[in-house]
Write a protein that holds these residues in place. Structure first.
Motif, PDB file in Angstrom:
ATOM      1  N   PHE A   1       0.945  -1.158   0.169  1.00 57.41           N
ATOM      2  CA  PHE A   1       0.079   0.201   0.129  1.00 57.41           C
ATOM      3  C   PHE A   1       0.804   1.249  -0.068  1.00 57.41           C
ATOM      4  N   ALA A   2       1.984   1.153   0.858  1.00 57.49           N
ATOM      5  CA  ALA A   2       2.809   2.385   0.923  1.00 57.49           C
ATOM      6  C   ALA A   2       3.534   2.764  -0.469  1.00 57.49           C
ATOM      7  N   HIS A   3       3.730   1.579  -1.434  1.00 57.76           N
ATOM      8  CA  HIS A   3       4.309   1.889  -2.660  1.00 57.76           C
ATOM      9  C   HIS A   3       3.445   2.579  -3.513  1.00 57.76           C
ATOM     10  N   TYR A   4       2.246   2.408  -3.239  1.00 53.59           N
ATOM     11  CA  TYR A   4       1.173   3.380  -4.374  1.00 53.59           C
ATOM     12  C   TYR A   4       1.145   4.863  -3.811  1.00 53.59           C
ATOM     13  N   GLN A   5       1.712   5.106  -2.812  1.00 49.01           N
ATOM     14  CA  GLN A   5       1.617   6.470  -2.321  1.00 49.01           C
ATOM     15  C   GLN A   5       2.931   6.978  -2.618  1.00 49.01           C
ATOM     16  N   ILE A   6       3.691   6.512  -3.512  1.00 47.66           N
ATOM     17  CA  ILE A   6       5.096   7.224  -3.606  1.00 47.66           C
ATOM     18  C   ILE A   6       5.003   8.529  -4.144  1.00 47.66           C
ATOM     19  N   TYR A   7       3.855   8.953  -4.921  1.00 48.78           N
ATOM     20  CA  TYR A   7       3.751  10.473  -5.498  1.00 48.78           C
ATOM     21  C   TYR A   7       3.397  11.290  -4.286  1.00 48.78           C
ATOM     22  N   ILE A   8       3.100  10.842  -3.125  1.00 49.19           N
ATOM     23  CA  ILE A   8       2.752  11.804  -2.053  1.00 49.19           C
ATOM     24  C   ILE A   8       4.125  12.472  -1.608  1.00 49.19           C
ATOM     25  N   PHE A   9       4.979  11.803  -1.641  1.00 55.92           N
ATOM     26  CA  PHE A   9       6.565  12.674  -1.250  1.00 55.92           C
ATOM     27  C   PHE A   9       6.720  13.485  -2.256  1.00 55.92           C
ATOM     28  N   LEU A  10       6.191  13.527  -3.793  1.00 60.39           N
ATOM     29  CA  LEU A  10       6.614  14.547  -4.573  1.00 60.39           C
ATOM     30  C   LEU A  10       5.613  15.748  -3.905  1.00 60.39           C
ATOM     31  N   LEU A  11       4.479  15.479  -3.539  1.00 57.34           N
ATOM     32  CA  LEU A  11       3.666  16.788  -2.915  1.00 57.34           C
ATOM     33  C   LEU A  11       4.365  17.346  -1.962  1.00 57.34           C
ATOM     34  N   LEU A  12       5.016  16.358  -0.846  1.00 58.03           N
ATOM     35  CA  LEU A  12       6.028  16.843   0.103  1.00 58.03           C
ATOM     36  C   LEU A  12       7.074  17.834  -0.002  1.00 58.03           C
ATOM     37  N   PHE A  13       7.856  17.368  -1.360  1.00 60.47           N
ATOM     38  CA  PHE A  13       8.882  18.025  -1.817  1.00 60.47           C
ATOM     39  C   PHE A  13       8.501  19.526  -2.231  1.00 60.47           C
ATOM     40  N   ILE A  14       7.372  19.666  -3.164  1.00 60.00           N
ATOM     41  CA  ILE A  14       7.159  20.545  -3.815  1.00 60.00           C
ATOM     42  C   ILE A  14       6.354  21.646  -2.958  1.00 60.00           C
ATOM     43  N   SER A  15       5.847  21.067  -1.761  1.00 56.55           N
ATOM     44  CA  SER A  15       5.484  22.158  -0.576  1.00 56.55           C
ATOM     45  C   SER A  15       6.378  23.112  -0.102  1.00 56.55           C
ATOM     46  N   ALA A  16       7.704  22.831  -0.587  1.00 58.93           N
ATOM     47  CA  ALA A  16       8.864  23.637   0.036  1.00 58.93           C
ATOM     48  C   ALA A  16       8.883  24.970  -1.012  1.00 58.93           C
ATOM     49  N   GLY A  17       8.196  25.057  -1.946  1.00 57.46           N
ATOM     50  CA  GLY A  17       8.024  26.106  -2.701  1.00 57.46           C
ATOM     51  C   GLY A  17       9.205  26.234  -3.621  1.00 57.46           C
ATOM     52  N   PRO A  18       9.132  27.166  -4.567  1.00 58.18           N
ATOM     53  CA  PRO A  18      10.095  27.519  -5.551  1.00 58.18           C
ATOM     54  C   PRO A  18      11.141  28.347  -5.185  1.00 58.18           C
ATOM     55  N   GLY A  19      12.233  28.447  -5.796  1.00 58.66           N
ATOM     56  CA  GLY A  19      13.167  29.301  -5.330  1.00 58.66           C
ATOM     57  C   GLY A  19      14.606  28.870  -6.165  1.00 58.66           C
ATOM     58  N   ASP A  20      15.899  29.512  -5.325  1.00 59.09           N
ATOM     59  CA  ASP A  20      17.196  29.439  -6.241  1.00 59.09           C
ATOM     60  C   ASP A  20      17.546  27.629  -6.173  1.00 59.09           C
ATOM     61  N   TRP A  21      17.034  27.202  -5.263  1.00 62.01           N
ATOM     62  CA  TRP A  21      17.371  25.838  -4.816  1.00 62.01           C
ATOM     63  C   TRP A  21      17.380  24.951  -6.092  1.00 62.01           C
ATOM     64  N   GLN A  22      16.183  25.454  -7.130  1.00 61.66           N
ATOM     65  CA  GLN A  22      15.851  24.404  -8.213  1.00 61.66           C
ATOM     66  C   GLN A  22      17.242  24.417  -8.963  1.00 61.66           C
ATOM     67  N   ARG A  23      17.743  25.674  -9.400  1.00 63.50           N
ATOM     68  CA  ARG A  23      18.855  25.855 -10.116  1.00 63.50           C
ATOM     69  C   ARG A  23      20.151  25.275  -9.679  1.00 63.50           C
ATOM     70  N   GLN A  24      20.100  25.325  -8.208  1.00 60.93           N
ATOM     71  CA  GLN A  24      21.314  24.550  -7.533  1.00 60.93           C
ATOM     72  C   GLN A  24      21.224  23.046  -7.532  1.00 60.93           C
ATOM     73  N   ALA A  25      20.114  22.662  -7.449  1.00 65.91           N
ATOM     74  CA  ALA A  25      19.439  21.201  -7.263  1.00 65.91           C
ATOM     75  C   ALA A  25      20.024  20.721  -8.715  1.00 65.91           C
ATOM     76  N   VAL A  26      20.017  21.268  -9.832  1.00 65.48           N
ATOM     77  CA  VAL A  26      20.179  20.973 -11.207  1.00 65.48           C
ATOM     78  C   VAL A  26      22.062  20.732 -11.211  1.00 65.48           C
ATOM     79  N   ARG A  27      22.335  21.715 -10.621  1.00 67.22           N
ATOM     80  CA  ARG A  27      23.938  21.811 -10.687  1.00 67.22           C
ATOM     81  C   ARG A  27      24.638  20.500  -9.743  1.00 67.22           C
ATOM     82  N   PHE A  28      23.712  20.290  -8.559  1.00 68.01           N
ATOM     83  CA  PHE A  28      24.163  19.049  -7.953  1.00 68.01           C
ATOM     84  C   PHE A  28      23.881  17.873  -8.528  1.00 68.01           C
TER      85      PHE A  28
END
Length: 399
Positions: free
Chosen positions: A87-114
């Motif tokens: 059942f937990a495996h079917y909820q994997i996309y909930i982690f995506l919602l958790l991550f995007i709740s942090a909001g946009p910012g400079d971190w996105q470009r920095q994440a690509v560099r990393f």
């Protein structure tokens, strides 16, 4: 105090590092995810986070998967001992919602560099292993020898990183240090095609280059010719001289042998899995048999066969159809197609990042249980958060 370590920005700071950890052992990845969750709780601002999630175009289809999986849990069979993990495996996309709740910012470009730095790091380990200089330390285990899904994951990540690098080369107007970008791209691609030895990842890379070609159609003919020539060259060389090319030719041989009822090789065992899984689906096509029931159902059909002990059909489409039916599969496709629609509509570099990830997931799901195995699923959620953070329904026309 440095701005990136401010309380409200701390989740973004940690999230920017996560793409680098994807090329390390699973324990390191999950340690950083736990650290992200702790920082997420510490940063507070939960109302703003909820609004960011609720307004994201991915929220509705992900909520749809949650509802369908809950209904399957209530109405269908629940195997003892394996149900909750399934059942937990079917909820994997909930982690995506958790991550995007942090909001946009400079971190996105920095994440690509990393992420690029991680790809260069992984390619270097492949080269060191090839010449026999890679130490036999535990942190390098997945580069020293084939380790199943983890090795496949590294190759898929290299394919995605190489595609993103290629897009930078052909789309960024700033030509300073262009030779460094080209060298990094070639460095990663050669490791991917000739050392990582994953048919799935190599196919994904070629298809991602095709996606970039389509998206760059409005650019100069020189750029389009450059992309086409480069991909064609690598494809010809790869199929001609690499072990992967030999395995692809073997796959076609297995398909012909299986269709004629002859014995197939170990590499062709998935044909047997696909055939048996289709029979399982035919029993309950609309609702499926229930979450985490696939291994039980499969053993009933595969007694005495080489694939009897398999836990997944190595295909997300078949797995979802067998466990939660065509209804669940339709919701999965709703999620995946929404990703592609968003990518097309937001355009630009974020649209390219999201589009290539969408293609990688949909193609990878044909040959591996991409979402069923958190080894694949969690890293892909981390990468999806980069282009999706900050996207709202108001940024798009109605989907």
């Amino acid at each position: 105090m440095n701005a990136v370590f401010q309380r409200d920005l701390l989740p973004q700071t940690i999230l920017s590092f996560l793409p680098l950890t994807l090329f390390f052992p699973v324990g390191i990845i999950y340690a950083f995810i736990v650290l992200f969750i702790i920082s997420w709780l510490y940063s507070a601002g939960f109302q703003a986070k909820w609004q960011a999630v609720k307004m994201n175009p991915m929220f509705t289809p992900i909520a749809g998967m949650f509802v369908v999986s809950c209904l399957a849990a209530v109405l269908l069979e629940r195997p003892q001992g394996t149900f909750w993990s399934g059942f937990a495996h079917y909820q994997i996309y909930i982690f995506l919602l958790l991550f995007i709740s942090a909001g946009p910012g400079d971190w996105q470009r920095q994440a690509v560099r990393f992420f690029f730095a991680g790809a260069v790091y992984a390619a270097t380990l492949y080269y060191l292993n090839f010449i026999g200089l890679l130490p036999g330390w535990g942190i390098f285990t997945n580069y020293l020898e084939y380790k199943g899904n983890k090795s496949i994951l590294y190759a898929i990540l290299l394919a995605i990183a190489a595609a993103w690098m290629l897009h930078e080369i052909v789309s960024i107007a700033d030509r300073r240090r262009m030779w460094l970008r080209i060298l990094a791209f070639l460095y990663v691609v050669i490791a991917l095609l000739f050392l990582a030895k994953s048919r799935t990842a190599s196919l994904i890379f070629i298809l991602l280059c095709a996606w970039i070609f389509i998206k760059c159609y409005a650019m100069s003919r020189r750029n389009m010719l450059w992309i086409f020539s480069l991909v064609s060259l690598f494809a010809v060389v790869w199929v001609s001289v690499s072990d992967v090319g030999q395995r692809i030719r073997g796959t076609f041989g297995d398909i012909e042998a299986f269709s004629q009822g002859k014995q197939i090789s170990d590499d062709g065992i998935r044909l047997e899995m696909f055939s048996i899984t289709s029979r399982i689906i035919a029993e309950k096509p609309w609702t499926g048999h229930g979450i985490a029931t696939f291994p039980i159902q499969y053993r009933q059909y595969a007694k005495g066969l080489p694939s009897e002990g398999t836990h997944t059909p190595h295909n997300d489409y078949l797995l979802y159809a067998s466990e939660i039916g065509f209804i669940g599969l339709a919701v999965l496709l709703w999620i995946w197609l929404t990703q592609l629609i968003i990518a097309w509509k937001i355009g630009g570099t974020p649209g390219m990042w999201l589009g290539t990830l969408g293609v990688a997931i949909m193609v990878g799901g044909m040959f591996n249980a991409i979402l069923r195995d958190a080894v694949f699923g969690m890293p892909l959620m981390v990468l999806l958060a980069i282009p999706l953070a900050g996207v709202t329904r108001s940024d798009l026309n109605p989907i």
